[in-house]
Design an enzyme around this catalytic site. Structure first.
Site, short mmCIF file in Angstrom:
data_model
loop_
_atom_site.label_atom_id
_atom_site.label_comp_id
_atom_site.label_asym_id
_atom_site.label_seq_id
_atom_site.Cartn_x
_atom_site.Cartn_y
_atom_site.Cartn_z
N GLN A 1 3.31 9.91 1.27
CA GLN A 1 4.58 9.18 1.32
C GLN A 1 5.47 9.49 0.11
OE1 GLN A 1 2.56 5.24 2.31
NE2 GLN A 1 4.48 5.07 3.44
N GLY B 1 0.85 -1.19 0.00
CA GLY B 1 0.00 0.00 0.00
C GLY B 1 0.88 1.24 0.00
N HIS C 1 -2.19 7.59 7.34
CA HIS C 1 -1.20 8.45 6.66
C HIS C 1 -1.84 9.74 6.17
CE1 HIS C 1 2.59 6.28 6.47
NE2 HIS C 1 2.04 5.19 5.96
N HIS D 1 -4.26 1.74 7.93
CA HIS D 1 -2.88 2.25 7.95
C HIS D 1 -2.74 3.40 6.93
CE1 HIS D 1 1.69 1.31 7.89
NE2 HIS D 1 1.52 2.09 6.83
N GLU D 2 -3.32 3.23 5.74
CA GLU D 2 -3.19 4.26 4.69
C GLU D 2 -4.03 5.50 5.01
OE1 GLU D 2 -0.79 3.68 3.02
OE2 GLU D 2 -0.67 1.51 2.92
N CYS E 1 6.11 -0.16 7.48
CA CYS E 1 5.77 1.04 6.72
C CYS E 1 6.98 1.45 5.88
CB CYS E 1 5.39 2.17 7.68
SG CYS E 1 4.92 3.69 6.82
N LEU E 2 6.73 1.76 4.63
CA LEU E 2 7.82 2.15 3.73
C LEU E 2 8.49 3.45 4.19
CD1 LEU E 2 6.10 1.29 0.34
CD2 LEU E 2 7.87 -0.03 1.51
O1 GNR Z 1 4.06 -2.59 2.65
C1 GNR Z 1 3.39 -2.41 3.67
N1 GNR Z 1 3.05 -3.46 4.44
C2 GNR Z 1 2.12 -3.39 5.48
C3 GNR Z 1 2.06 -4.45 6.37
C4 GNR Z 1 1.14 -4.42 7.39
C5 GNR Z 1 0.30 -3.36 7.55
C6 GNR Z 1 0.37 -2.29 6.70
C7 GNR Z 1 1.28 -2.31 5.67
S1 GNR Z 1 1.35 -0.96 4.56
C8 GNR Z 1 3.01 -1.03 4.07
C9 GNR Z 1 3.30 -0.01 2.99
C10 GNR Z 1 3.12 1.38 3.58
O2 GNR Z 1 3.93 1.94 4.25
N2 GNR Z 1 1.98 1.96 3.35
O3 GNR Z 1 1.71 3.16 3.88
NI NI Z 2 2.89 3.24 5.72
#
Ligand code: GNR
Ligand code: NI
Length: 174
Positions: free
Chosen positions: A51, A46, A145, A141-142, A99-100
């Site tokens: 980001q 995601g 952000h 999670h997104e 998270c990236l």
């Molecule tokens: O790649 C991602 N893996 C992930 C694993 C568990 C819960 C959420 C994520 S999202 C993350 C990519 C990212 O940072 N998205 O904002």
């Molecule tokens: Ni993230």
């Protein structure tokens, strides 16, 4: 096709509250395409626009859960424009999140197991769906952000500080 640089902690842009998209136009579709390229290049499931430094409520997700005959993940990229949580389940679930923008750090985060989400697609059409499993976790999670919230905000201060210290150490070690 454009792979964009990913903004990482402690960049203050990650704390910005992103602005809703007013019109789903070609600029937004180009942003979605670039975000999708960036997500795959970074091996993420995601990505939120902030980001890549764009303060718009745009999210791309592809769980890449299915594999083809050669065992390669099948790509089904999805774009969610102005995603909004309508309601959440009382039932919670725990997932080891990454998270990236916080590279190579993971922590268990508890969130509602299911969520009802509303969004626009790249054609501007409205959708509303009940999500569960990893998709529900990733969507929350997104959307976090888009509101300047990171997964480390959902863990204890001790755990958060340990994680950020470990990241600093790993960066120093190259
Ligand atoms: O790649 C991602 N893996 C992930 C694993 C568990 C819960 C959420 C994520 S999202 C993350 C990519 C990212 O940072 N998205 O904002
Ligand atoms: Ni993230």
């Amino acid at each position: 096709m454009a792979v964009l640089p990913i903004v990482e902690v402690p960049d203050p842009r990650l704390r910005a509250v992103s602005t809703p998209v007013e019109a789903v136009d070609d600029d937004v579709r180009r942003l979605v395409a670039d975000m999708t390229d960036t997500m795959y290049a970074a091996h993420g499931i995601g990505l939120a626009a902030i980001q890549v430094g764009v303060e718009k409520r745009v999210v791309v997700i592809d769980l890449q859960a299915e594999e083809d005959a050669e065992g390669k993940p099948v790509r089904v990229p999805q774009a969610y424009i102005n995603p909004e949580i309508v309601s959440v389940s009382d039932e919670l679930s725990v997932y080891n999140e990454g998270c990236l923008s916080i590279p190579e750090q993971y922590a268990e985060v508890e969130r509602p197991a299911r969520c009802r989400v509303r969004w626009l697609d790249t054609g501007g059409a409205r959708h509303e769906e009940e999500l569960d499993g990893l998709l529900a976790t990733c969507m929350q999670h997104e959307i976090d952000h888009c509101d300047g919230i990171l997964f480390i905000d959902h863990v204890s201060r001790l755990k958060r500080e340990m994680l950020l210290r470990k990241l600093a150490k790993q960066r120093k070690a190259g």
